[in-house]
Design a protein around this motif. Sequence first.
Motif, PDB file in Angstrom:
ATOM      1  N   LYS A   4       5.334 -51.420 -57.593  1.00 30.11           N
ATOM      2  CA  LYS A   4       5.785 -50.620 -56.591  1.00 30.11           C
ATOM      3  C   LYS A   4       6.976 -49.763 -57.181  1.00 30.11           C
ATOM      4  CE  LYS A   4       4.754 -53.698 -52.906  1.00 30.11           C
ATOM      5  NZ  LYS A   4       5.378 -54.707 -51.733  1.00 30.11           N
ATOM      6  N   ASP A   5       7.479 -48.949 -56.466  1.00 31.20           N
ATOM      7  CA  ASP A   5       8.419 -47.831 -56.861  1.00 31.20           C
ATOM      8  C   ASP A   5       9.797 -48.539 -57.532  1.00 31.20           C
ATOM      9  OD1 ASP A   5       6.898 -45.749 -55.820  1.00 31.20           O
ATOM     10  OD2 ASP A   5       8.000 -45.570 -54.163  1.00 31.20           O
ATOM     11  N   GLY A   6      10.142 -48.241 -58.870  1.00 30.44           N
ATOM     12  CA  GLY A   6      11.128 -48.934 -59.332  1.00 30.44           C
ATOM     13  C   GLY A   6      11.060 -50.270 -60.030  1.00 30.44           C
ATOM     14  N   GLU A   7       9.658 -50.968 -59.954  1.00 34.06           N
ATOM     15  CA  GLU A   7       9.537 -52.290 -60.452  1.00 34.06           C
ATOM     16  C   GLU A   7       9.054 -52.081 -61.974  1.00 34.06           C
ATOM     17  OE1 GLU A   7       7.738 -55.202 -57.128  1.00 34.06           O
ATOM     18  OE2 GLU A   7       6.273 -53.956 -58.213  1.00 34.06           O
ATOM     19  N   THR A   8       9.225 -53.076 -62.723  1.00 34.26           N
ATOM     20  CA  THR A   8       8.902 -53.574 -64.064  1.00 34.26           C
ATOM     21  C   THR A   8       8.023 -54.428 -63.986  1.00 34.26           C
ATOM     22  OG1 THR A   8      10.641 -55.095 -64.259  1.00 34.26           O
ATOM     23  CG2 THR A   8      11.198 -52.564 -64.849  1.00 34.26           C
ATOM     24  N   TYR A   9       7.428 -55.002 -65.240  1.00 35.78           N
ATOM     25  CA  TYR A   9       6.387 -56.195 -65.163  1.00 35.78           C
ATOM     26  C   TYR A   9       7.148 -57.424 -64.761  1.00 35.78           C
ATOM     27  CZ  TYR A   9       3.338 -53.030 -68.019  1.00 35.78           C
ATOM     28  OH  TYR A   9       2.628 -52.059 -68.230  1.00 35.78           O
ATOM     29  N   LEU A  10       8.540 -57.411 -64.880  1.00 35.99           N
ATOM     30  CA  LEU A  10       9.064 -58.636 -64.726  1.00 35.99           C
ATOM     31  C   LEU A  10       9.398 -58.867 -63.030  1.00 35.99           C
ATOM     32  CD1 LEU A  10      10.344 -61.486 -65.423  1.00 35.99           C
ATOM     33  CD2 LEU A  10      12.711 -59.941 -66.126  1.00 35.99           C
ATOM     34  N   THR A  11      10.076 -57.568 -62.506  1.00 34.83           N
ATOM     35  CA  THR A  11      10.228 -57.887 -61.039  1.00 34.83           C
ATOM     36  C   THR A  11       8.687 -57.640 -60.270  1.00 34.83           C
ATOM     37  OG1 THR A  11      10.221 -55.046 -61.160  1.00 34.83           O
ATOM     38  CG2 THR A  11      12.352 -56.446 -61.442  1.00 34.83           C
ATOM     39  N   ALA A  12       8.012 -57.079 -60.894  1.00 34.15           N
ATOM     40  CA  ALA A  12       6.602 -57.434 -60.077  1.00 34.15           C
ATOM     41  C   ALA A  12       6.347 -58.758 -60.159  1.00 34.15           C
ATOM     42  CB  ALA A  12       5.518 -56.318 -60.773  1.00 34.15           C
ATOM     43  N   PHE A  13       6.189 -59.377 -61.483  1.00 31.48           N
ATOM     44  CA  PHE A  13       5.980 -60.777 -61.687  1.00 31.48           C
ATOM     45  C   PHE A  13       6.789 -61.704 -60.567  1.00 31.48           C
ATOM     46  CE2 PHE A  13       6.270 -65.220 -63.354  1.00 31.48           C
ATOM     47  CZ  PHE A  13       5.250 -65.337 -63.680  1.00 31.48           C
ATOM     48  N   ASN A  14       8.128 -61.545 -60.390  1.00 30.69           N
ATOM     49  CA  ASN A  14       8.899 -62.174 -59.827  1.00 30.69           C
ATOM     50  C   ASN A  14       8.525 -62.055 -58.174  1.00 30.69           C
ATOM     51  OD1 ASN A  14      10.151 -63.356 -61.747  1.00 30.69           O
ATOM     52  ND2 ASN A  14      11.912 -61.753 -61.499  1.00 30.69           N
ATOM     53  N   ARG A  15       7.988 -61.053 -57.773  1.00 29.63           N
ATOM     54  CA  ARG A  15       7.730 -60.747 -56.295  1.00 29.63           C
ATOM     55  C   ARG A  15       6.617 -61.398 -55.785  1.00 29.63           C
ATOM     56  NH1 ARG A  15       4.148 -57.022 -54.760  1.00 29.63           N
ATOM     57  NH2 ARG A  15       4.214 -55.824 -56.807  1.00 29.63           N
ATOM     58  N   MET A  16       5.648 -61.402 -56.747  1.00 34.94           N
ATOM     59  CA  MET A  16       4.267 -62.219 -56.435  1.00 34.94           C
ATOM     60  C   MET A  16       4.549 -63.719 -56.698  1.00 34.94           C
ATOM     61  SD  MET A  16       1.540 -59.629 -58.557  1.00 34.94           S
ATOM     62  CE  MET A  16       1.452 -57.963 -58.292  1.00 34.94           C
ATOM     63  N   TYR A  17       5.382 -63.987 -57.446  1.00 32.34           N
ATOM     64  CA  TYR A  17       5.346 -65.751 -57.693  1.00 32.34           C
ATOM     65  C   TYR A  17       6.238 -65.936 -56.424  1.00 32.34           C
ATOM     66  CZ  TYR A  17       6.974 -70.053 -59.792  1.00 32.34           C
ATOM     67  OH  TYR A  17       7.195 -71.249 -60.131  1.00 32.34           O
ATOM     68  N   GLU A  18       7.413 -65.439 -56.093  1.00 38.49           N
ATOM     69  CA  GLU A  18       8.249 -65.731 -54.969  1.00 38.49           C
ATOM     70  C   GLU A  18       7.387 -65.674 -53.513  1.00 38.49           C
ATOM     71  OE1 GLU A  18      11.475 -63.479 -55.309  1.00 38.49           O
ATOM     72  OE2 GLU A  18      12.221 -64.295 -56.942  1.00 38.49           O
ATOM     73  N   SER A  19       6.433 -64.758 -53.728  1.00 39.50           N
ATOM     74  CA  SER A  19       5.577 -64.615 -52.377  1.00 39.50           C
ATOM     75  C   SER A  19       4.554 -65.960 -52.255  1.00 39.50           C
ATOM     76  CB  SER A  19       5.015 -63.334 -52.090  1.00 39.50           C
ATOM     77  OG  SER A  19       4.168 -63.267 -53.354  1.00 39.50           O
ATOM     78  N   GLY A  20       4.342 -66.599 -53.247  1.00 40.70           N
ATOM     79  CA  GLY A  20       3.398 -67.715 -53.430  1.00 40.70           C
ATOM     80  C   GLY A  20       1.936 -67.250 -53.785  1.00 40.70           C
TER      81      GLY A  20
END
Length: 410
Positions: A52-68
Motif C-alpha cells: 500500500k502507499d508508503g508501505e515497506t516490506y516490513l510494514t506490509a508484513f506487520n499489517r498482514m500478521y496483525e490482521s491474522g
Amino acid sequence: MANVCIVRHQGYIKSKMRFPYQHNFRTLKNYGNKNIDVSLTHLNTCIVNNLKDGETYLTAFNRMYESGKFKGQLKVQGAEEKQTKFVDEFLVYPPNEKITEMSLEEQEAFFKKELQAIQNYFTDIIVLSANVHRDEAFHPKDEEMKALFPEGKVTPHMHVIAIPIVHDKKKDCKRISITELWKGQFSYRKFQNYMYNAVGKEYGFDRGEMHDFGEAEKHLDVEAFKLKEAEKSLNKLEAEIKLKEQSLVERAKDLEPEEHINLFNVKDVIKQQKAINYALKMEKDKNALLLKEKESLNQTIKDKDELILAQNHEIQNQQEKLSEIEKKLSLEKDKTNDILNIKVSDECLRQVYLDEAKKKIKLYDLVVRSIKDFLPELIKASPKFIRELLDYRILHKEDLPQEHDNNRHK
C-alpha cells in the motif's frame, strides 16, 4: 556459453528487510553498488506490487500478521541463523544471450511466466513485489555462474519478494516458516526441475547439471558467496604477510655486522643468525603491538577528555540557567508581595468605606421612618395652619424666620 535459467532464493530476517526494499525499488539517490547504471533505471518495471502507499516490506508484513492473515512465532533476537526469516527473495537469472535478444514485451511475458510458476509451486506464499531490473551489471562469483553470465554486462533479471507461508495441516491454518517451505531432501533440485519443465523448456533453455551431493554448495545465497570471497582474500593476505616477513628477515641480515665464516663455524653462524632474526622479529612485533595499544589508549584518553569537557560545559550552562531562574523567582516573589500588600490595603479601605456606608444607611433609614411617621400629621395639619395664617394675618417678614424654625421643630 551455457543456456540455463537459474532461480535462487535468499531469506531475510527482520533487521535486514530494508536492504531488498531499497535495492528492488531503487529508493536511494546514491548507490554503493557500482554495478547499477542509473541512466538505465527507467527501463526497470514492477510486475507485481502488493504494497500500500508508503508501505515497506516490513510494514506490509506487520499489517498482514496483525490482521491474522497468517500465524507463527516470530523470533527476532539471538543469532541471525536462528531468527525468523520474514521474507524469501527469489532471484530469476535468465541467460544473457537469450534474454537480451528478446524485446521488452517478450521479456515481460517471460518474467510473468516465471513468477506464475513460482506461485504455482509454492501455493501459499504471499508475493509482496516482483521487480525486473534492466540497469544492473552482473558479476558472477563462481565458475559455474561465470559460464552463464558474462562479466560486467547488463543482464535483465527479476527479484520476487514473498512471505514464506505454508499450510499447517494439524492446526488447519497458514503459518510462516521458510524451513518448512524448503523441507525435504533435494527440495531445491525439485524446485529447479519444476521451473525448467514449466518455463525453461518453452524457451529452449537447458536443465543444467544436477549433483547428488553438495547441492547447497552449488546454490549458495549471496551471503555465502561473500563468505567464500572473504576466505580467498584472507588466504591472499596471509601469503602477502609471509612474503613481507621474509623480506624483513633479509633486511635484518643486512643490518647485522659481518662475521668471518669458515667451514668450522658456519653452522654456529647460521644458528646465531636465525636466533637474531627471530629476536628482531619478536621485538618488531612487540613494538608494533605496544604502539597500537598506545594509540588506542591515547584515543581513549582523548575521548574521555572531550566527554569531560562537554560535561563541564553542560554543567556550567545548567548553573547559568539556574541562576537566571533564581533571579526570576526573586522578582516574582517581590511582585507577589507587592500585590499582596496592595490587596491588604484595598481590603482595609473597602472595610472603612463599608462601615461608613452602613452608618449612612442606618441614618437614612431613621430619617425615612421619621418622615414617614410625621408626614401624614403634617399633611392633615397643613391646611388648618395655612388658613390660620391667612385669617389672622400673622405672616410678617420679621416673624417669618422664627415661625419657620418653630414649624420645623414641630
